[in-house]
Design a protein around this motif. Structure first.
Motif, PDB file in Angstrom:
ATOM      1  N   ARG A   6       0.909  -1.248  -0.003  1.00 60.97           N
ATOM      2  CA  ARG A   6      -0.116  -0.069  -0.070  1.00 60.97           C
ATOM      3  C   ARG A   6       0.974   1.324   0.108  1.00 60.97           C
ATOM      4  O   ARG A   6       0.661   2.174  -0.805  1.00 60.97           O
ATOM      5  N   VAL A   7       1.984   1.213   1.029  1.00 62.99           N
ATOM      6  CA  VAL A   7       2.753   2.343   0.587  1.00 62.99           C
ATOM      7  C   VAL A   7       3.278   2.553  -0.629  1.00 62.99           C
ATOM      8  O   VAL A   7       3.557   3.770  -0.971  1.00 62.99           O
ATOM      9  N   ILE A   8       3.958   1.690  -1.343  1.00 67.18           N
ATOM     10  CA  ILE A   8       4.419   1.714  -2.561  1.00 67.18           C
ATOM     11  C   ILE A   8       3.372   2.263  -3.496  1.00 67.18           C
ATOM     12  O   ILE A   8       3.671   3.111  -4.150  1.00 67.18           O
ATOM     13  N   PHE A   9       2.231   1.613  -3.457  1.00 66.67           N
ATOM     14  CA  PHE A   9       1.113   1.995  -4.368  1.00 66.67           C
ATOM     15  C   PHE A   9       0.609   3.581  -4.267  1.00 66.67           C
ATOM     16  O   PHE A   9       0.557   4.255  -5.187  1.00 66.67           O
ATOM     17  N   GLU A  10       0.864   4.048  -2.849  1.00 72.35           N
ATOM     18  CA  GLU A  10       0.302   5.362  -2.822  1.00 72.35           C
ATOM     19  C   GLU A  10       1.651   6.249  -3.249  1.00 72.35           C
ATOM     20  O   GLU A  10       1.303   7.216  -3.845  1.00 72.35           O
ATOM     21  N   ARG A  11       2.861   5.986  -3.216  1.00 70.45           N
ATOM     22  CA  ARG A  11       3.869   6.716  -3.785  1.00 70.45           C
ATOM     23  C   ARG A  11       3.954   6.791  -5.297  1.00 70.45           C
ATOM     24  O   ARG A  11       4.337   7.703  -5.818  1.00 70.45           O
ATOM     25  N   LEU A  12       3.564   5.643  -5.654  1.00 73.49           N
ATOM     26  CA  LEU A  12       3.646   5.637  -7.358  1.00 73.49           C
ATOM     27  C   LEU A  12       2.426   6.235  -7.821  1.00 73.49           C
ATOM     28  O   LEU A  12       2.418   7.138  -8.902  1.00 73.49           O
ATOM     29  N   LYS A  13       1.314   6.304  -7.165  1.00 75.58           N
ATOM     30  CA  LYS A  13       0.066   7.096  -7.618  1.00 75.58           C
ATOM     31  C   LYS A  13       0.361   8.618  -7.533  1.00 75.58           C
ATOM     32  O   LYS A  13      -0.231   9.440  -8.210  1.00 75.58           O
ATOM     33  N   ALA A  14       1.192   8.984  -6.661  1.00 74.57           N
ATOM     34  CA  ALA A  14       1.317  10.571  -6.352  1.00 74.57           C
ATOM     35  C   ALA A  14       2.380  10.972  -6.987  1.00 74.57           C
ATOM     36  O   ALA A  14       2.279  12.168  -7.270  1.00 74.57           O
ATOM     37  N   GLN A  15       3.418  10.330  -7.673  1.00 68.69           N
ATOM     38  CA  GLN A  15       4.385  10.836  -8.282  1.00 68.69           C
ATOM     39  C   GLN A  15       3.852  11.293  -9.850  1.00 68.69           C
ATOM     40  O   GLN A  15       3.229  10.790 -10.308  1.00 68.69           O
ATOM     41  N   SER A  16       4.380  12.606  -9.953  1.00 67.86           N
ATOM     42  CA  SER A  16       3.803  13.112 -11.398  1.00 67.86           C
ATOM     43  C   SER A  16       4.675  12.396 -12.646  1.00 67.86           C
ATOM     44  O   SER A  16       3.930  12.387 -13.772  1.00 67.86           O
ATOM     45  N   GLY A  17       5.725  11.857 -12.549  1.00 72.74           N
ATOM     46  CA  GLY A  17       6.285  11.371 -13.748  1.00 72.74           C
ATOM     47  C   GLY A  17       6.252   9.964 -14.164  1.00 72.74           C
ATOM     48  O   GLY A  17       5.150   9.437 -13.578  1.00 72.74           O
ATOM     49  N   ALA A  18       7.099   9.291 -15.000  1.00 69.47           N
ATOM     50  CA  ALA A  18       6.849   7.862 -14.951  1.00 69.47           C
ATOM     51  C   ALA A  18       7.494   7.160 -13.952  1.00 69.47           C
ATOM     52  O   ALA A  18       8.257   7.651 -13.285  1.00 69.47           O
ATOM     53  N   VAL A  19       7.127   5.725 -14.024  1.00 71.18           N
ATOM     54  CA  VAL A  19       7.572   4.948 -12.813  1.00 71.18           C
ATOM     55  C   VAL A  19       9.130   4.827 -13.205  1.00 71.18           C
ATOM     56  O   VAL A  19       9.523   4.461 -14.434  1.00 71.18           O
ATOM     57  N   MET A  20       9.919   4.921 -12.214  1.00 70.77           N
ATOM     58  CA  MET A  20      11.467   4.447 -12.216  1.00 70.77           C
ATOM     59  C   MET A  20      11.499   3.194 -12.919  1.00 70.77           C
ATOM     60  O   MET A  20      10.757   2.264 -12.371  1.00 70.77           O
ATOM     61  N   SER A  21      12.403   2.888 -14.040  1.00 74.86           N
ATOM     62  CA  SER A  21      12.449   1.624 -14.596  1.00 74.86           C
ATOM     63  C   SER A  21      14.030   1.108 -14.354  1.00 74.86           C
ATOM     64  O   SER A  21      14.756   1.997 -14.183  1.00 74.86           O
ATOM     65  N   GLN A  22      14.171  -0.182 -14.380  1.00 71.46           N
ATOM     66  CA  GLN A  22      15.829  -0.674 -14.433  1.00 71.46           C
ATOM     67  C   GLN A  22      15.892  -1.668 -15.835  1.00 71.46           C
ATOM     68  O   GLN A  22      15.167  -2.414 -16.148  1.00 71.46           O
ATOM     69  N   THR A  23      16.790  -1.354 -16.291  1.00 71.46           N
ATOM     70  CA  THR A  23      17.011  -1.882 -17.661  1.00 71.46           C
ATOM     71  C   THR A  23      17.731  -3.196 -17.415  1.00 71.46           C
ATOM     72  O   THR A  23      18.620  -3.492 -16.462  1.00 71.46           O
ATOM     73  N   LEU A  24      17.249  -4.286 -17.967  1.00 70.53           N
ATOM     74  CA  LEU A  24      17.849  -5.563 -17.839  1.00 70.53           C
ATOM     75  C   LEU A  24      19.094  -5.851 -18.450  1.00 70.53           C
ATOM     76  O   LEU A  24      19.485  -5.259 -19.486  1.00 70.53           O
ATOM     77  N   LEU A  25      19.875  -6.644 -17.756  1.00 66.57           N
ATOM     78  CA  LEU A  25      21.279  -6.837 -18.057  1.00 66.57           C
ATOM     79  C   LEU A  25      21.315  -7.622 -19.572  1.00 66.57           C
ATOM     80  O   LEU A  25      21.925  -7.396 -20.462  1.00 66.57           O
ATOM     81  N   VAL A  26      20.310  -8.649 -19.435  1.00 70.43           N
ATOM     82  CA  VAL A  26      20.126  -9.334 -20.736  1.00 70.43           C
ATOM     83  C   VAL A  26      18.868  -9.206 -21.209  1.00 70.43           C
ATOM     84  O   VAL A  26      17.928  -9.704 -20.226  1.00 70.43           O
ATOM     85  N   PRO A  27      18.344  -8.758 -22.116  1.00 70.34           N
ATOM     86  CA  PRO A  27      16.819  -8.561 -22.605  1.00 70.34           C
ATOM     87  C   PRO A  27      16.159  -9.907 -22.822  1.00 70.34           C
ATOM     88  O   PRO A  27      16.845 -11.083 -23.061  1.00 70.34           O
ATOM     89  N   VAL A  28      14.807 -10.134 -22.338  1.00 68.24           N
ATOM     90  CA  VAL A  28      14.252 -11.309 -22.266  1.00 68.24           C
ATOM     91  C   VAL A  28      13.509 -11.561 -23.633  1.00 68.24           C
ATOM     92  O   VAL A  28      12.441 -10.507 -23.784  1.00 68.24           O
ATOM     93  N   ALA A  29      13.543 -12.594 -24.385  1.00 64.43           N
ATOM     94  CA  ALA A  29      12.508 -12.744 -25.432  1.00 64.43           C
ATOM     95  C   ALA A  29      11.292 -13.717 -24.832  1.00 64.43           C
ATOM     96  O   ALA A  29      11.735 -14.663 -24.330  1.00 64.43           O
ATOM     97  N   TRP A  30      10.204 -13.389 -25.317  1.00 61.47           N
ATOM     98  CA  TRP A  30       9.243 -14.099 -24.807  1.00 61.47           C
ATOM     99  C   TRP A  30       7.983 -14.206 -25.676  1.00 61.47           C
ATOM    100  O   TRP A  30       7.710 -13.253 -26.550  1.00 61.47           O
ATOM    101  N   THR A  31       7.617 -15.750 -25.896  1.00 65.35           N
ATOM    102  CA  THR A  31       6.439 -15.899 -26.715  1.00 65.35           C
ATOM    103  C   THR A  31       5.176 -16.137 -25.719  1.00 65.35           C
ATOM    104  O   THR A  31       5.110 -17.419 -25.636  1.00 65.35           O
ATOM    105  N   PRO A  32       4.293 -15.272 -25.645  1.00 63.41           N
ATOM    106  CA  PRO A  32       3.240 -15.551 -24.611  1.00 63.41           C
ATOM    107  C   PRO A  32       2.188 -16.297 -25.116  1.00 63.41           C
ATOM    108  O   PRO A  32       1.289 -16.871 -24.262  1.00 63.41           O
ATOM    109  N   GLY A  33       1.920 -16.274 -26.423  1.00 63.59           N
ATOM    110  CA  GLY A  33       0.911 -17.068 -27.001  1.00 63.59           C
ATOM    111  C   GLY A  33      -0.390 -16.162 -26.840  1.00 63.59           C
ATOM    112  O   GLY A  33      -0.551 -15.237 -26.301  1.00 63.59           O
ATOM    113  N   GLY A  34      -1.290 -16.436 -27.911  1.00 67.31           N
ATOM    114  CA  GLY A  34      -2.799 -15.735 -28.311  1.00 67.31           C
ATOM    115  C   GLY A  34      -2.336 -14.446 -28.661  1.00 67.31           C
ATOM    116  O   GLY A  34      -1.204 -14.297 -29.567  1.00 67.31           O
ATOM    117  N   ASP A  35      -2.955 -13.428 -28.461  1.00 67.86           N
ATOM    118  CA  ASP A  35      -2.833 -12.166 -28.829  1.00 67.86           C
ATOM    119  C   ASP A  35      -1.950 -11.258 -27.904  1.00 67.86           C
ATOM    120  O   ASP A  35      -2.010  -9.835 -27.835  1.00 67.86           O
TER     121      ASP A  35
END
Length: 613
Positions: A462-491
């Motif tokens: 709940r604390v994290i959710f309220e902090r994310l909801k209150a911030q004005s900019g985009a959510v901070m992201s972290q770049t993966l060291l190795v990109p992940v290829a994913w085939t989820p299926g369907g659409d």
């Protein structure tokens, strides 16, 4: 004056079209079913502009005669049903004779068809349900149905269509579901000139699933087979470790027809009870075979729902098929080792020999201590053992006493001059005292005469959710060291690619990769666990509508993944900071509605321990 109006046939056709043709994907489904009923062994589906611009289905089926080509677009004109007795046992995909009439009423159509015994084919063009031209044409055996400008004469329906990408994804999903139900038919799907998938049509369900759903999905499936009464079940279910965050991976077929059934979904999930975590759902591709007289497919305009004569029998057939597959998967693994590997890992008998108990005790006995010398202390009393030194001891030298610096004496005041003793200064007690944590999940704290039990995961979420909801900019992201290829299926891949720009605001970096796959390059910071599982949950939130409407739900998911996990021990300072946040922000519930804090008063505890009545 009468207030009841008799609608014209054209208006009636438009109303009927609204029931059958909901979107371009509905056209793809109906045309593919017609091709399958015509005995096609291979068919190609092509779309442009999400199906709104063009849909073309080409098959190598039986084709139509010139007479049938002119009649097939009339309402209730069908080759699959002759009288009411046929409704008792429907074995074909279509039977009502409404699909082509409904499609032609809201589009421009060109039909080219030829039978094997005829030298030339027939071409028919229609606009808004009316035949514009009809005549002979040279074409191959089979049928080519081209639908253009869908809903050109119903602008009210056009404004409810989604983007070309969304509609195209829905068309591909409809084609994939139809193709998955018929492993004996080769299906090729082309979207805006690019092939999206291809099934070999060799009759093998394994190769069909592999080619349509991808290697990642197919590798996590268990083969199953069961017969219960008059219903046989075959196909595949997912291993417990490969369950998903939604039900989009569940495909049910009855006599080759895709259908939806909440009852069979419940049967499948009941079989996985105590095998998967809450919120995870098994995937499946299950083919049910039953006497057509024992099932009614005429209960929904889109023919996506069915009713069984014996519902319990159908439930049990799916349940036991899944249970048997899981039981086989959980059995002891049979591992065959080569002769070389056996020699390397198996013990050598030459290393072992029989020995008596006395020999074993001597071999395993602790080493004897070194010889010791006993010194008599005389009047000092007692004796003690001393290890024999390995070398002579040097004579001891006298050690001078340490020098202690002199400290000038402080004059003591007289009795009358003795200063008054001041009481020690006592700080006020903190209003809340964190005692610790219990079971790695709950924080135990004391406030006044109350005991507080706080669910640390729910509170942190709940604390994290309220902090994310209150911030004005985009959510901070972290770049993966190795990109992940994913085939989820369907659409799912198309859905994520379509909303890639919006997902960047939530800390994700996703791009379409190949056919029905994505590459994950970044995820929200501090999110623990599988990137694919996180995105799978986010995709399910996106299915509910525009990302703006699903923003809170996506933030819930991110906060849940970033929060402290239950069962993981935390530092005292971390617990104190979390308790302070809960009390200062007056947090009562987590984003999913679960309570965060339970308060027990001293009176309630005293009553439990019978201190008071």
């Amino acid at each position: 004056m009468s207030v009841i109006n008799l609608l014209s046939p054209h208006v009636a056709d438009l109303i009927a079209a609204g029931e059958v043709v909901e979107r371009p994907a509905s056209v793809v489904k109906e045309l593919m079913e017609n091709s399958m009923d015509a005995g096609a062994r291979s068919l190609t589906v092509e779309i442009a502009r999400g199906g709104m611009g063009m849909i073309r289905v080409t098959d190598d089926g039986s084709g139509m005669s010139p007479e049938d080509a002119g009649l097939c677009f009339l309402r209730h004109a069908t080759s699959k049903l002759r009288d009411e007795s046929g409704l008792a046992a429907i074995s074909t995909m279509g039977f009502r004779g409404e699909a082509l009439a409904a499609i032609s009423a809201v589009s421009h159509i060109e039909l080219r068809t030829r039978r094997a015994e005829e030298n030339e084919g027939t071409r028919v063009t229609l606009s808004g349900g009316d035949i514009d031209a009809m005549g002979p044409v040279g074409c191959r055996v089979g049928t080519v149905m081209t639908v253009k400008d869908l809903f050109f004469n119903t602008p009210a329906r056009q404004k409810f269509m989604k983007s070309d990408r969304s509609e195209g994804s829905a068309c591909m999903g409809a084609a994939l579901r139809s193709a998955l139900g018929r492993p004996d038919i080769s299906v090729r799907f082309i979207r805006d000139g690019e092939e999206q998938f291809f099934s070999p049509g060799d009759g093998s369900a394994k190769s069909c699933v592999y080619s349509l759903l991808g290697r990642d999905v197919a590798s996590g499936l268990l083969e199953c087979r069961s017969v219960n009464g008059g219903i046989s079940v075959s196909g595949f279910v997912s291993a417990p470790r490969c369950c998903r965050g939604n039900r989009s991976g569940q495909f049910f077929y009855i006599n080759g027809r895709p259908f939806k059934s909440a009852q069979l979904q419940a049967a499948l999930e009941q079989a996985y009870k105590n095998s998967v975590m809450t919120g995870r759902f098994p995937a499946c591709v299950l083919y049910l075979t039953i006497d057509p007289a024992q099932v009614d497919v005429n209960v929904h305009p889109a023919k996506t729902e069915v009713k069984f004569t014996n519902e319990r029998e159908a439930f049990d057939a799916v349940y036991y098929a899944a249970r048997e597959a899981l039981a086989a998967e959980n059995g002891a693994a049979q591992i065959d080792l080569s002769a070389t590997t056996k020699r390397a890992v198996e013990p050598n008998p030459a290393f072992y020999k029989k020995m008596t108990a006395e020999e074993y005790r001597e071999k395993t006995a602790a080493p004897r201590p070194a010889p010791q010398t006993r010194l008599d202390l005389g009047s000092a009393g007692g004796t003690f053992a001393m290890r024999e030194p390995s070398r002579p001891l040097e004579p001891s030298r006298p050690v001078p006493p340490p020098r202690i610096p002199s400290i000038p004496a402080t004059p003591q005041p007289a009795a009358a001059e003795k200063p008054e003793t001041q009481p020690p200064k006592i700080e006020e007690e903190e209003p809340v005292r964190v005692i610790g944590e219990a079971l790695g999940t709950y924080i135990v704290a004391e406030r006044g005469d109350c005991l507080l039990l706080i669910d640390k995961h729910a509170a942190h979420e709940r604390v994290i959710f309220e902090r994310l909801k209150a911030q004005s900019g985009a959510v901070m992201s972290q770049t993966l060291l190795v990109p992940v290829a994913w085939t989820p299926g369907g659409d799912t891949a198309e859905l994520l690619a379509e909303n890639a720009a919006e997902l960047e605001q939530f800390g994700f970096e996703v791009e379409l990769y190949g056919v029905n796959s994505v590459v994950i390059r970044a995820v929200p910071a501090d999110c623990e666990g599988s990137e694919t599982a996180l995105l799978e949950e986010v995709a399910e939130k996106l299915r509910t509508g525009h990302p703006g409407g699903a923003a809170d739900e996506i933030l819930h998911t991110i906060a849940c993944k970033a929060a402290i996990k239950a069962g993981k021990r935390s530092e005292k300072r971390e617990l104190e900071a979390l308790v302070r946040d809960v009390l200062e922000q007056n947090i009562k519930y987590c984003p999913h509605g679960r309570p965060v804090c339970v308060e027990l008063t001293r009176r309630e505890l005293d009553k439990q321990f019978k201190r008071i009545v």
